[in-house]
Design an enzyme around this catalytic site. Structure first.
Site, mmCIF file in Angstrom:
data_model
loop_
_atom_site.group_PDB
_atom_site.id
_atom_site.type_symbol
_atom_site.label_atom_id
_atom_site.label_comp_id
_atom_site.label_asym_id
_atom_site.label_seq_id
_atom_site.Cartn_x
_atom_site.Cartn_y
_atom_site.Cartn_z
ATOM 1 N N TYR A 84 68.985 -36.954 30.293
ATOM 2 C CA TYR A 84 67.523 -36.803 30.142
ATOM 3 C C TYR A 84 66.860 -38.177 30.051
ATOM 4 O O TYR A 84 65.839 -38.431 30.695
ATOM 5 C CB TYR A 84 67.245 -35.980 28.879
ATOM 6 C CG TYR A 84 65.786 -35.662 28.613
ATOM 7 C CD1 TYR A 84 65.140 -34.643 29.311
ATOM 8 C CD2 TYR A 84 65.064 -36.365 27.651
ATOM 9 C CE1 TYR A 84 63.812 -34.329 29.054
ATOM 10 C CE2 TYR A 84 63.734 -36.060 27.390
ATOM 11 C CZ TYR A 84 63.116 -35.035 28.095
ATOM 12 O OH TYR A 84 61.789 -34.738 27.843
ATOM 13 N N SER A 94 58.306 -39.326 28.891
ATOM 14 C CA SER A 94 58.809 -39.003 27.542
ATOM 15 C C SER A 94 58.977 -40.302 26.771
ATOM 16 O O SER A 94 59.004 -41.386 27.366
ATOM 17 C CB SER A 94 60.166 -38.310 27.706
ATOM 18 O OG SER A 94 60.914 -38.336 26.522
#
Ligand SMILES: NC(=O)c1ccc[n+]([C@@H]2O[C@H](COP(=O)([O-])OP(=O)(O)OC[C@H]3O[C@@H](n4cnc5c(N)ncnc54)[C@H](OP(=O)(O)O)[C@@H]3O)[C@@H](O)[C@H]2O)c1
Length: 262
Positions: free
Chosen positions: A159, A146
Site C-alpha cells: 500500500y 495517503s
C-alpha cells in the site's frame, strides 16, 4: 464571483470507489457543488445507494459496476459515463484497498491486489478519462493519495509503495497533460474511520495513541474532504497542477506539543 469560481454546474464527474466511504463523500460533495456524478466500484447495491443520495441533491447520477484492476473494465466504465451523462470533466480516483500483512508474508497475489487497485487502476482510469478530456478541451483528475505517500507504514508495504507511486504518477501526468488543459492533483487524507480502517478503530489503545498524534485531536470524517475535492474539481484551481493537498488534521506538519486525546 466566489460561488461561480467553485461551481461545478454543467460538469460531469466520475468517482471510482464512489460506493462508500471517502469516495461516496466526495461524490456527494461534487454533486452539492452542481456536478452530475457517476460512481463506480464492484458492489452494485452500494453504488445504487450512492446514486440515490446524489439524485436527492437534484443531480443526475449513474452507478457503474467496474473493477479498476482490469483496464478493459476501466475503459468500459468511462464509455458508460460518456454515454450515460454526456461527457467527463472530473475524475476522482478513490478506489483503493489496504491490508495489514507483515512484509515477510506478502504473496505475489496480495501484492498485485493492493498495487493494481491503488496504482494501476489510478493510471488506467486517468488515461481513459484524459482521452475524453483532451477532446473536450480540458479536465480535472484528482487522485487519492495517503499519509503513506510521504511516510512508511509498517505491515502495509504494498500500500505504501502504491500510494507513493500515486504521488509520482500525479506529478508526471500533470506535466505531460498540462498542454491539454488537464490538471492532475491529489488529496492525501489522514486517518478517517471507514470500512478500510474499521479493524484499527476497534482497538481502543490504538485509537488513544492515534488521537495523541493528531494535532487537531480528532480523526477525519468524509465531509472534511469536501472542500479540497470541490476546489480541485473547479475553475478555482485552473493554474494548480501536480500538487497534493493533505487533509490530515496536521498529522504531517508535526507532533503535537501537548497531546489532545479525547
Ligand atoms: N480511510 C482512510 O483513513 C484513508 C486514508 C488515506 C487514504 N485513503 C484512501 O481513500 C480511498 C477510499 O478509501 P475508504 O477509506 O473510503 O475505503 P472503503 O470504504 O473501503 O472504500 C473503498 C472503495 O473502493 C472500491 N474498490 C475497491 N477495490 C476496487 C476495485 N478493484 N475496483 C473498483 N472499486 C474498488 C470499494 O468498492 P468495492 O469493494 O465494492 O469495489 C469502495 O467503494 C482509498 O484510495 C484509500 O486508500 C483512505
Amino acid at each position: 464571483m466566489c460561488g461561480e469560481l467553485f461551481s461545478l454546474e454543467g460538469k460531469v464527474a466520475l468517482v471510482t470507489g464512489g460506493g462508500r466511504g471517502l469516495g461516496r463523500g466526495m461524490a456527494l460533495a461534487l454533486a452539492a457543488a452542481g456536478a452530475d456524478v457517476a460512481v463506480a466500484a464492484r458492489t452494485r447495491t452500494q453504488l445504487e445507494e450512492a446514486a440515490t443520495e446524489i439524485g436527492r441533491l437534484g443531480r443526475r447520477a449513474l452507478p457503474v459496476v467496474a473493477d479498476v484492476r482490469d483496464p478493459g473494465s476501466v475503459s468500459a466504465m468511462v464509455r458508460a459515463v460518456v454515454g450515460g451523462l454526456g461527457g467527463l470533466d472530473v475524475l476522482v480516483n478513490a478506489a483503493g484497498v489496504n491490508r495489514r500483512i507483515p512484509s515477510l508474508e506478502v504473496t505475489p497475489e496480495s501484492w498485485d491486489e493492493i498495487v493494481d487497485t491503488n496504482l494501476k487502476g489510478t493510471f488506467f482510469a486517468s488515461q481513459a478519462a484524459a482521452r475524453v478530456m483532451r477532446e473536450r478541451g480540458g479536465g480535472k483528475i484528482i487522485n487519492i493519495a495517503s499519509l503513506a505517500s510521504e511516510i512508511g507504514l509498517p505491515r502495509r508495504v504494498p500500500y505504501t509503495a502504491a500510494k507513493a507511486g500515486v504521488l509520482g504518477l500525479t506529478r508526471a501526468l500533470a506535466v505531460e497533460w498540462a498542454p491539454y488543459n488537464i490538471q492532475v492533483n491529489a488529496i492525501g487524507p489522514g486517518y478517517f474511520r471507514t470500512e478500510m480502517t474499521e479493524p484499527l478503530f476497534r482497538d481502543p489503545e490504538w485509537v488513544k495513541r492515534l488521537l495523541s498524534r493528531i494535532p487537531a485531536g480528532r480523526v477525519g470524517v468524509p465531509e472534511d474532504l469536501a472542500g479540497a475535492a470541490i476546489f480541485l474539481a473547479s475553475r478555482a484551481s485552473d493554474y494548480i497542477t501536480g500538487q497534493i493537498i493533505y487533509v490530515d488534521g496536521g498529522f504531517l506538519a508535526g507532533w503535537p506539543d501537548r497531546p489532545r486525546a479525547g
